[in-house]
Design a protein around this motif. Structure first.
Motif, mmCIF file in Angstrom:
data_model
loop_
_atom_site.group_PDB
_atom_site.id
_atom_site.type_symbol
_atom_site.label_atom_id
_atom_site.label_comp_id
_atom_site.label_asym_id
_atom_site.label_seq_id
_atom_site.Cartn_x
_atom_site.Cartn_y
_atom_site.Cartn_z
ATOM 1 N N ILE A 84 0.829 -1.205 0.000
ATOM 2 C CA ILE A 84 0.000 0.000 0.000
ATOM 3 C C ILE A 84 0.866 1.259 0.000
ATOM 4 O O ILE A 84 0.587 2.221 -0.723
ATOM 5 C CB ILE A 84 -0.953 0.008 1.214
ATOM 6 C CG1 ILE A 84 -1.828 -1.256 1.236
ATOM 7 C CG2 ILE A 84 -1.819 1.264 1.203
ATOM 8 C CD1 ILE A 84 -2.700 -1.441 0.036
ATOM 9 N N LYS A 85 1.937 1.233 0.778
ATOM 10 C CA LYS A 85 2.824 2.396 0.836
ATOM 11 C C LYS A 85 3.431 2.684 -0.536
ATOM 12 O O LYS A 85 3.554 3.849 -0.939
ATOM 13 C CB LYS A 85 3.926 2.146 1.864
ATOM 14 C CG LYS A 85 4.863 3.323 2.052
ATOM 15 C CD LYS A 85 5.897 3.043 3.138
ATOM 16 C CE LYS A 85 6.830 4.240 3.344
ATOM 17 N NZ LYS A 85 7.835 3.980 4.412
ATOM 18 N N GLU A 86 3.811 1.635 -1.261
ATOM 19 C CA GLU A 86 4.398 1.817 -2.586
ATOM 20 C C GLU A 86 3.363 2.366 -3.564
ATOM 21 O O GLU A 86 3.665 3.239 -4.382
ATOM 22 C CB GLU A 86 4.956 0.486 -3.091
ATOM 23 C CG GLU A 86 6.156 -0.011 -2.311
ATOM 24 C CD GLU A 86 6.648 -1.356 -2.828
ATOM 25 O OE1 GLU A 86 6.207 -1.764 -3.912
ATOM 26 O OE2 GLU A 86 7.451 -1.993 -2.145
ATOM 27 N N ALA B 180 0.803 4.197 -2.842
ATOM 28 C CA ALA B 180 0.604 5.602 -2.481
ATOM 29 C C ALA B 180 1.661 6.476 -3.140
ATOM 30 O O ALA B 180 1.353 7.527 -3.723
ATOM 31 C CB ALA B 180 0.632 5.754 -0.960
ATOM 32 N N GLN B 181 2.921 6.058 -3.068
ATOM 33 C CA GLN B 181 4.006 6.836 -3.657
ATOM 34 C C GLN B 181 3.903 6.868 -5.180
ATOM 35 O O GLN B 181 4.174 7.903 -5.809
ATOM 36 C CB GLN B 181 5.346 6.243 -3.228
ATOM 37 C CG GLN B 181 5.629 6.396 -1.733
ATOM 38 C CD GLN B 181 6.866 5.627 -1.280
ATOM 39 O OE1 GLN B 181 7.368 4.757 -1.992
ATOM 40 N NE2 GLN B 181 7.353 5.959 -0.084
ATOM 41 N N PHE C 46 -3.080 9.243 1.915
ATOM 42 C CA PHE C 46 -3.538 8.417 0.806
ATOM 43 C C PHE C 46 -4.724 7.554 1.231
ATOM 44 O O PHE C 46 -5.764 7.528 0.569
ATOM 45 C CB PHE C 46 -2.400 7.532 0.295
ATOM 46 C CG PHE C 46 -2.851 6.434 -0.626
ATOM 47 C CD1 PHE C 46 -3.370 6.717 -1.882
ATOM 48 C CD2 PHE C 46 -2.766 5.101 -0.235
ATOM 49 C CE1 PHE C 46 -3.793 5.705 -2.734
ATOM 50 C CE2 PHE C 46 -3.186 4.080 -1.073
ATOM 51 C CZ PHE C 46 -3.703 4.384 -2.328
ATOM 52 N N SER C 47 -4.579 6.842 2.344
ATOM 53 C CA SER C 47 -5.652 5.958 2.817
ATOM 54 C C SER C 47 -6.895 6.754 3.174
ATOM 55 O O SER C 47 -8.031 6.307 2.939
ATOM 56 C CB SER C 47 -5.170 5.147 4.023
ATOM 57 O OG SER C 47 -4.113 4.293 3.651
ATOM 58 N N ASP D 185 2.605 10.582 1.821
ATOM 59 C CA ASP D 185 2.169 10.130 3.145
ATOM 60 C C ASP D 185 1.078 9.069 2.989
ATOM 61 O O ASP D 185 0.006 9.351 2.441
ATOM 62 C CB ASP D 185 1.637 11.320 3.953
ATOM 63 C CG ASP D 185 1.382 10.966 5.413
ATOM 64 O OD1 ASP D 185 0.691 9.966 5.672
ATOM 65 O OD2 ASP D 185 1.868 11.703 6.297
ATOM 66 N N GLN D 186 1.343 7.853 3.443
ATOM 67 C CA GLN D 186 0.379 6.764 3.318
ATOM 68 C C GLN D 186 -0.917 7.064 4.069
ATOM 69 O O GLN D 186 -2.002 6.667 3.629
ATOM 70 C CB GLN D 186 0.982 5.454 3.826
ATOM 71 C CG GLN D 186 0.054 4.258 3.657
ATOM 72 C CD GLN D 186 0.689 2.971 4.170
ATOM 73 O OE1 GLN D 186 1.907 2.869 4.288
ATOM 74 N NE2 GLN D 186 -0.133 1.969 4.478
ATOM 75 N N TYR E 115 1.307 10.350 -3.594
ATOM 76 C CA TYR E 115 1.145 10.634 -2.163
ATOM 77 C C TYR E 115 2.455 10.310 -1.431
ATOM 78 O O TYR E 115 2.920 9.166 -1.474
ATOM 79 C CB TYR E 115 0.029 9.792 -1.561
ATOM 80 C CG TYR E 115 -1.373 10.259 -1.894
ATOM 81 C CD1 TYR E 115 -2.095 11.054 -1.004
ATOM 82 C CD2 TYR E 115 -1.975 9.903 -3.088
ATOM 83 C CE1 TYR E 115 -3.380 11.474 -1.292
ATOM 84 C CE2 TYR E 115 -3.263 10.323 -3.396
ATOM 85 C CZ TYR E 115 -3.961 11.106 -2.495
ATOM 86 O OH TYR E 115 -5.239 11.527 -2.797
#
Length: 266
Positions: A229-231, A233-234, A244-245, A240-241, A238
């Motif tokens: 999910i973090k990837e 987002a980037q 994004f969430s 900041d995860q 975004y």
């Protein structure tokens, strides 16, 4: 795995129908595309009956109740296929095939080779055949879009050139930081004038439009990749995860993890 990646052709064939040829179903998997080579047929969908004549393509979303068959006096000869794919329901909706399932104006010399390639590819065992079938189905869909240009015009209203240019910029570079001042400068307007024009045309501010575009891109990445999910987002802009969430849930009513799980089960 093929159905997750491509338009997957489940069955296909060349039929010279008898006069009693008739199919009637409440629901069935996939979408059927039937091209009438000669003779005549008919289809009944959503309580309406339509004739199918030579040179016309019948598109049936089989998930809905439907019936079709050959004309008794002049039974049809057809090329046909049944396909599955993630976007077919959306395409059928865009093309309004439930209300107008018969598409006229498709040249036999253009569409017949598409079906014939599919017939050959389905009988082969080469590794790339699934991708080749996908390309042939996509070509048939493109011919349907070309036969219904008014639908595309209705879906794409005239917009000011400044707004179109800004949208093109944001679609291409949705993953990069963007400010309204940069967009307004690009089109030679003051920031306030550009913002008013954009909102009048699109019903939302430029930055809110960009956020929605980023979430749409994220949905595609969540479906098509196994990236964290973090990837994701980037990848869609975004840093900041958490934000994004938060945006993702605001626009979809699901967290990114819930969305991915729901799509994988569908």
């Amino acid at each position: 795995w093929q159905r997750n990646l491509f338009y997957s052709v489940i069955r296909a064939g060349h039929l010279q129908a008898a006069k009693d040829h008739r199919i009637e179903r409440e629901t069935y998997p996939g979408h059927e595309m039937i091209y009438c080579l000669q003779g005549q047929g008919w289809v009944r969908i959503a309580g309406r009956k339509h004739a199918v004549l030579p040179g016309q393509l019948l598109w049936v979303n089989c998930h809905h109740a439907h019936a079709y068959g050959a004309h008794v006096a002049e039974p049809w000869e057809v090329y046909w296929l049944r396909a599955e794919g993630r976007s077919l329901d959306r395409l059928a909706q865009m093309l309004q095939v439930r209300n107008e399932p018969v598409v006229a104006g498709i040249d036999r010399e253009q569409i017949s080779p598409c079906f014939e390639r599919i017939f050959a590819q389905m009988q082969s065992t080469k590794p790339g055949d699934a991708a080749s079938c996908d390309a042939s189905v996509a070509e048939i869909i493109a011919l349907v879009f070309e036969a219904r240009p008014s639908l595309l015009d209705a879906a794409s209203p005239d917009l000011p050139q400044a707004v179109l240019k800004a949208i093109e910029q944001m679609r291409l570079y949705y993953h990069k930081p963007t400010r309204v001042a940069e967009l307004s400068g690009m089109v030679g307007m003051s920031e306030s004038h550009f913002s008013r024009m954009f909102k009048a045309a699109m019903g939302t501010s430029p930055i809110d439009w960009l956020r929605r575009e980023r979430i749409n891109q994220a949905k595609r990445r969540l479906i098509e990749s196994d990236d964290a999910i973090k990837e994701v987002a980037q990848q869609v802009g975004y840093s900041d995860q958490f934000f994004f969430s938060k945006d993702f849930k605001k626009m979809t009513s699901l967290t990114p993890t819930q969305f991915r799980q729901t799509e994988s089960e569908s």
